[in-house]
Design an enzyme around this catalytic site. Structure first.
Site, PDB file in Angstrom:
ATOM      1  N   GLN A 348      16.410 -23.856 -39.295  1.00 17.39           N
ATOM      2  CA  GLN A 348      17.430 -24.694 -39.177  1.00 17.39           C
ATOM      3  C   GLN A 348      18.145 -24.768 -37.950  1.00 17.39           C
ATOM      4  O   GLN A 348      18.507 -25.775 -37.287  1.00 17.39           O
ATOM      5  CB  GLN A 348      18.641 -24.562 -40.359  1.00 17.39           C
ATOM      6  CG  GLN A 348      19.392 -25.806 -40.659  1.00 17.39           C
ATOM      7  CD  GLN A 348      18.583 -26.649 -41.407  1.00 17.39           C
ATOM      8  OE1 GLN A 348      17.675 -26.460 -41.998  1.00 17.39           O
ATOM      9  NE2 GLN A 348      18.678 -28.007 -41.190  1.00 17.39           N
ATOM     10  N   HIS A 351      16.920 -26.922 -34.713  1.00 18.54           N
ATOM     11  CA  HIS A 351      16.979 -28.254 -34.830  1.00 18.54           C
ATOM     12  C   HIS A 351      17.626 -28.796 -33.600  1.00 18.54           C
ATOM     13  O   HIS A 351      17.301 -29.762 -33.004  1.00 18.54           O
ATOM     14  CB  HIS A 351      17.816 -28.862 -36.222  1.00 18.54           C
ATOM     15  CG  HIS A 351      16.782 -29.356 -37.278  1.00 18.54           C
ATOM     16  ND1 HIS A 351      15.920 -30.475 -37.067  1.00 18.54           N
ATOM     17  CD2 HIS A 351      16.611 -28.594 -38.455  1.00 18.54           C
ATOM     18  CE1 HIS A 351      15.300 -30.506 -38.301  1.00 18.54           C
ATOM     19  NE2 HIS A 351      15.824 -29.332 -38.983  1.00 18.54           N
ATOM     20  N   GLU A 417      24.625 -29.548 -46.095  1.00 18.88           N
ATOM     21  CA  GLU A 417      23.395 -30.413 -46.102  1.00 18.88           C
ATOM     22  C   GLU A 417      22.235 -29.862 -47.189  1.00 18.88           C
ATOM     23  O   GLU A 417      21.935 -30.467 -47.955  1.00 18.88           O
ATOM     24  CB  GLU A 417      23.037 -30.847 -44.666  1.00 18.88           C
ATOM     25  CG  GLU A 417      21.799 -31.650 -44.800  1.00 18.88           C
ATOM     26  CD  GLU A 417      21.405 -31.741 -43.204  1.00 18.88           C
ATOM     27  OE1 GLU A 417      20.256 -32.526 -43.143  1.00 18.88           O
ATOM     28  OE2 GLU A 417      21.613 -31.193 -42.364  1.00 18.88           O
ATOM     29  N   HIS A 418      21.837 -28.544 -46.690  1.00 23.05           N
ATOM     30  CA  HIS A 418      21.056 -27.863 -47.224  1.00 23.05           C
ATOM     31  C   HIS A 418      21.466 -26.700 -47.954  1.00 23.05           C
ATOM     32  O   HIS A 418      21.936 -25.853 -47.333  1.00 23.05           O
ATOM     33  CB  HIS A 418      19.743 -27.506 -46.398  1.00 23.05           C
ATOM     34  CG  HIS A 418      19.118 -28.792 -45.744  1.00 23.05           C
ATOM     35  ND1 HIS A 418      19.515 -29.008 -44.386  1.00 23.05           N
ATOM     36  CD2 HIS A 418      18.263 -29.598 -45.911  1.00 23.05           C
ATOM     37  CE1 HIS A 418      18.783 -29.946 -43.886  1.00 23.05           C
ATOM     38  NE2 HIS A 418      18.156 -30.461 -44.597  1.00 23.05           N
ATOM     39  N   ASP A 451      11.977 -30.700 -45.598  1.00 28.14           N
ATOM     40  CA  ASP A 451      11.808 -31.579 -44.300  1.00 28.14           C
ATOM     41  C   ASP A 451      10.546 -32.387 -44.456  1.00 28.14           C
ATOM     42  O   ASP A 451      10.514 -33.686 -43.870  1.00 28.14           O
ATOM     43  CB  ASP A 451      11.859 -30.715 -43.359  1.00 28.14           C
ATOM     44  CG  ASP A 451      13.158 -30.261 -42.993  1.00 28.14           C
ATOM     45  OD1 ASP A 451      14.236 -30.845 -43.532  1.00 28.14           O
ATOM     46  OD2 ASP A 451      13.525 -29.325 -42.214  1.00 28.14           O
ATOM     47  N   HIS A 511      44.799 -67.839 -64.095  1.00 29.63           N
ATOM     48  CA  HIS A 511      43.979 -67.140 -65.115  1.00 29.63           C
ATOM     49  C   HIS A 511      43.979 -67.413 -66.560  1.00 29.63           C
ATOM     50  O   HIS A 511      43.060 -67.868 -67.121  1.00 29.63           O
ATOM     51  CB  HIS A 511      44.103 -65.459 -64.769  1.00 29.63           C
ATOM     52  CG  HIS A 511      43.352 -65.174 -63.394  1.00 29.63           C
ATOM     53  ND1 HIS A 511      43.768 -65.533 -62.223  1.00 29.63           N
ATOM     54  CD2 HIS A 511      42.295 -64.152 -63.004  1.00 29.63           C
ATOM     55  CE1 HIS A 511      43.006 -65.008 -61.250  1.00 29.63           C
ATOM     56  NE2 HIS A 511      42.185 -64.116 -61.892  1.00 29.63           N
TER      57      HIS A 511
END
Length: 528
Positions: A348, A351, A417-418, A451, A511
């Site tokens: 990770q 990245h 996220e993960h 991924d 209405h």
């Protein structure tokens, strides 16, 4: 996601250290761009404050042992009230206590990037009221200036023939891997699509139901910065196709051959070779003199200008999310394989320099073991991966928790996220977790498999947004539209009468009278 980070505090490597009591450590950094995990210091901020892009921030403040030695990897602060001699070791991950981790929600869009993105978009559409599309000549000018397209090229569109040639030119093992990934993502996305169907039920006097239908044109963005990301091409374009979109527009700057090959197998109709805010504007408004038509929804990860531009066009078209740099959080206990956990944290971290790797563990010796493996493995990486990962790990941290329940509590606050679970009875632990983008259960369920196409999409919510939304899926491209039909007005009279009463309770006389027009027992007020 190519943003320089602010340097964070880590522990220096020495044999004898000064242990400082009553020292507040805040990892010495503030990221100015929102949509980012942040670590604040009350005592010190580094000289460089560059924006990052998460929606949330982690605030970490703690009393800590800290060395007074600086090296090229560290920055240290001392505030002495009482000292003694002890021995410390180098730690790649900042160690913090559970009480010192909290979450702050911040604006997801960097204000400077927002102004820059708006300027680019205005440049591309100087007279939007009379010429709503992006002008192709202006787009080419911007693409040249920002490096999307080589100066010698005047081509905005990558042809299908060029993409097929790139696919055919792949080595056999590369083409097989791409084919396999494409197939797994396609199968999963199609299963998602089949999970939601048209339906109808009986209502008084008739029927009601919903239909599920795709939008027409989907815009898919794939980053083209630090590394080519053909996997993002597949994750976005294949998902749009599975949803049933009739046209898929792909945008990615400086596409590598593998990116072109992915565009071919994913079935993109148009491949626009631009990035950043100019790509988002092109997909939102269409491009004159090209096959790029306005898209109904735009999806895919990108840098801070992509995020800013998506925030601008949101409403004119749909977007998936305002995503930021990647994050992983690993929950583990004493049974975890330290080398495997370390490998996942590094995967990770490489990245981007603003990526985050977080470790929550119930065993202090396991944290030390994992940290040692991180050091060994990161030094074995090639460049630029090693430098990128080291920079990212300076913003990462480990938390020693008293129990797995405490790990879960902290993880749910962060909403990573993960989220990886590497514990005894990992599935039981996983079922207790509530907030995350994607869940990876057990030692062998590596996040990297997600991924690269285990099936579920890898475009996931970051920065705490997993508390209220999920990752990219076919549902981002689908519209669920409801309908009703009255076949017997007589059988519908109870519903008509209820509507008359409720409309007048709300003070909406028009209405009420519209309902009275369907009444078999009451004369509409407008006829009296």
């Amino acid at each position: 996601m190519s943003i320089s980070p602010t340097r964070l505090l880590c522990f220096s490597s020495i044999t004898t250290a000064i242990v400082v009591y009553n020292l507040t450590l805040a990892s010495a950094a503030t990221f100015l761009q929102p949509n980012s995990f942040q670590v604040h210091s009350q005592q010190h901020q580094t000289e460089q404050q560059k924006p990052s892009r998460f929606i949330a921030q982690i605030t970490v403040s703690r009393k800590a042992n800290n060395s007074d030695d600086d090296d090229d990897e560290t920055t240290t602060i001392l505030s002495k009230t009482k000292t003694k001699t002890t021995t410390t070791t180098t730690m790649m991950l900042n160690n913090v206590s559970p009480a010192d981790v909290s979450l702050e929600i911040k604006d997801p869009v960097d204000p400077t990037a927002l102004q820059q993105a708006k300027g680019i978009m205005d440049e591309l559409r100087p007279t939007p009221s009379t010429t709503p599309h992006v002008q192709s000549d202006l787009l080419l000018k911007v693409a040249h200036r920002l490096g999307d397209i080589p100066p010698e090229s005047d081509t905005l569109i990558i042809t299908k023939e060029e993409c097929k040639l790139a696919y055919d030119s792949l080595a056999s093992d590369e083409r097989t891997a791409l084919d396999n990934i494409h197939q797994r993502v396609k199968v999963f996305a199609e299963a998602q699509r089949q999970s939601v169907q048209d339906m109808e039920i009986d209502i008084p006097g008739g029927k009601a139901g919903h239909t599920v239908s795709p939008c027409n044109a989907a815009g898919c963005y794939a980053p083209g910065g630090r590394y080519p990301l053909p996997s993002s091409v597949i994750m976005t374009a294949v998902t749009a196709r599975a949803a049933g979109c009739t046209k898929v527009v792909l945008a990615s700057p400086r596409p590598a051959p593998i990116t072109k090959a992915a565009a071919y197998i994913a079935g993109a109709d148009v491949f626009l070779a631009v990035g950043g805010a100019q790509a988002i504007a092109s997909m939102a408004y269409g491009v004159s003199d090209t096959d790029v038509e306005p898209c109904d929804v735009i999806v895919g990860p990108g840098n801070k200008w992509v995020t800013a531009a998506k925030s601008i066009v949101n409403g004119h078209c749909g977007i998936d999310m305002l995503a930021g740099p990647s994050e992983v959080l690993v929950i583990c206990d004493d049974t975890a394989a330290a080398d495997v956990v370390a490998a996942d944290l590094i995967a990770q971290a490489e990245h981007d320099v603003v990526a985050r790797a977080i470790l929550l563990c119930t065993d202090s010796s396991k944290i030390t073991e994992i940290d040692q493996h991180v050091q060994d493995q990161i030094n074995a990486l090639p460049e630029p991966n090693k430098s990128t990962a080291k920079e990212a790990l300076q913003q990462s941290f480990a938390v020693l928790c008293s129990s797995l329940d405490e790990c879960i509590e902290i993880s749910d606050k962060i909403a990573p996220e993960h989220l990886e679970i590497q514990t005894r009875n990992s599935w039981d632990i996983a079922k207790k977790c509530n907030n995350y983008g994607g869940l990876f259960v057990g030692e062998h369920a590596a996040e990297v498999l997600g991924d690269y196409g285990a099936g579920p999409n890898h475009t996931l919510p970051t920065g705490g947004t997993g508390k209220y939304t999920g990752g990219l899926s076919v549902f981002n491209f689908l519209r669920i539209r409801t309908w009703m039909r009255i076949d017997s007005n007589t059988e519908a009279q109870n519903m008509v009468n209820d509507s008359i009463v409720m409309a007048r309770l709300e003070g909406l006389e028009g209405h009420a009278r519209a309902a009275e027009a369907r009444s078999l027992t009451q004369t509409p007020a407008y006829k009296k």
